[in-house]
Motif scaffolding. Structure first.
Motif, PDB file in Angstrom:
ATOM      1  N   SER A  15       0.811  -1.225   0.000  1.00  0.00           N
ATOM      2  CA  SER A  15       0.000   0.000   0.000  1.00  0.00           C
ATOM      3  C   SER A  15       0.841   1.271   0.000  1.00  0.00           C
ATOM      4  N   MET A  16       2.132   1.152   0.265  1.00  0.00           N
ATOM      5  CA  MET A  16       3.012   2.327   0.236  1.00  0.00           C
ATOM      6  C   MET A  16       3.344   2.741  -1.195  1.00  0.00           C
ATOM      7  N   PHE A  17       2.989   1.903  -2.160  1.00  0.00           N
ATOM      8  CA  PHE A  17       3.358   2.143  -3.555  1.00  0.00           C
ATOM      9  C   PHE A  17       2.121   2.256  -4.443  1.00  0.00           C
ATOM     10  N   ASP A  18       2.359   2.508  -5.709  1.00  0.00           N
ATOM     11  CA  ASP A  18       1.295   2.584  -6.711  1.00  0.00           C
ATOM     12  C   ASP A  18       0.698   1.180  -6.876  1.00  0.00           C
ATOM     13  N   ARG A  22      -0.490  -4.778 -10.745  1.00  0.00           N
ATOM     14  CA  ARG A  22       0.348  -5.707  -9.994  1.00  0.00           C
ATOM     15  C   ARG A  22       1.815  -5.538 -10.375  1.00  0.00           C
ATOM     16  N   GLU A  23       2.093  -5.407 -11.670  1.00  0.00           N
ATOM     17  CA  GLU A  23       3.474  -5.284 -12.136  1.00  0.00           C
ATOM     18  C   GLU A  23       4.138  -4.021 -11.586  1.00  0.00           C
ATOM     19  N   THR A  24       3.385  -2.944 -11.493  1.00  0.00           N
ATOM     20  CA  THR A  24       3.908  -1.682 -10.972  1.00  0.00           C
ATOM     21  C   THR A  24       4.248  -1.821  -9.488  1.00  0.00           C
ATOM     22  N   ALA A  31      12.338  -2.923  -5.872  1.00  0.00           N
ATOM     23  CA  ALA A  31      13.324  -1.844  -5.849  1.00  0.00           C
ATOM     24  C   ALA A  31      13.790  -1.507  -4.434  1.00  0.00           C
ATOM     25  N   VAL A  32      12.939  -1.745  -3.430  1.00  0.00           N
ATOM     26  CA  VAL A  32      13.332  -1.409  -2.054  1.00  0.00           C
ATOM     27  C   VAL A  32      13.988  -2.573  -1.310  1.00  0.00           C
ATOM     28  N   ILE A  33      13.999  -3.744  -1.906  1.00  0.00           N
ATOM     29  CA  ILE A  33      14.615  -4.895  -1.228  1.00  0.00           C
ATOM     30  C   ILE A  33      16.045  -4.588  -0.780  1.00  0.00           C
ATOM     31  N   PRO A  34      16.909  -4.034  -1.640  1.00  0.00           N
ATOM     32  CA  PRO A  34      18.281  -3.750  -1.190  1.00  0.00           C
ATOM     33  C   PRO A  34      18.347  -2.753  -0.024  1.00  0.00           C
ATOM     34  N   VAL A  46       9.461  -7.773   3.120  1.00  0.00           N
ATOM     35  CA  VAL A  46       9.497  -7.200   1.773  1.00  0.00           C
ATOM     36  C   VAL A  46       9.752  -8.296   0.734  1.00  0.00           C
ATOM     37  N   ILE A  47      10.648  -9.199   1.033  1.00  0.00           N
ATOM     38  CA  ILE A  47      10.944 -10.291   0.092  1.00  0.00           C
ATOM     39  C   ILE A  47       9.729 -11.210  -0.069  1.00  0.00           C
ATOM     40  N   SER A  48       9.066 -11.550   1.029  1.00  0.00           N
ATOM     41  CA  SER A  48       7.889 -12.418   0.914  1.00  0.00           C
ATOM     42  C   SER A  48       6.769 -11.711   0.155  1.00  0.00           C
ATOM     43  N   THR A  49       6.668 -10.404   0.326  1.00  0.00           N
ATOM     44  CA  THR A  49       5.676  -9.630  -0.413  1.00  0.00           C
ATOM     45  C   THR A  49       5.949  -9.707  -1.909  1.00  0.00           C
ATOM     46  N   ALA A  50       7.201  -9.516  -2.294  1.00  0.00           N
ATOM     47  CA  ALA A  50       7.564  -9.588  -3.717  1.00  0.00           C
ATOM     48  C   ALA A  50       7.277 -10.976  -4.279  1.00  0.00           C
ATOM     49  N   GLU A  51       7.613 -12.013  -3.541  1.00  0.00           N
ATOM     50  CA  GLU A  51       7.369 -13.380  -4.009  1.00  0.00           C
ATOM     51  C   GLU A  51       5.881 -13.643  -4.207  1.00  0.00           C
TER      52      GLU A  51
END
Length: 79
Positions: A15-18, A22-24, A31-34, A46-51
């Motif tokens: 929810s912090m992002f656009d 889904r792709e966006t 991009a924020v993982i690092p 963050v990693i589990s969210t991306a997965e």
């Protein structure tokens, strides 16, 4: 295929992002993982969210309600 279920912390991350696509959202989260590497707990979320974003179909993503997780709503409630 199993339904992808996001935990509250993962929903807050997204929810912090656009969230218009889904792709966006996935690109923004990746991009924020690092930037989260210093905090093991945050990094794991963050990693589990991306997965999970990689696994969820676009149609299911569009049905998610991110508004209840946006920080602006939390700040308004405090006033």
């Amino acid at each position: 295929m199993r339904k992808v279920i996001f935990e509250d912390d993962e929903m807050r991350v997204i929810s912090m992002f656009d969230t218009s696509k889904r792709e966006t959202a996935l690109a923004a989260v990746e991009a924020v993982i690092p930037l989260t590497r210093e905090d093991a707990e945050l990094s794991a979320v963050v990693i589990s969210t991306a997965e999970k974003l990689k696994q969820i179909p676009d149609a299911d993503f569009m049905e998610l309600d991110f508004e209840t997780y946006r920080l602006e709503n939390d700040e308004e409630d405090e006033e």
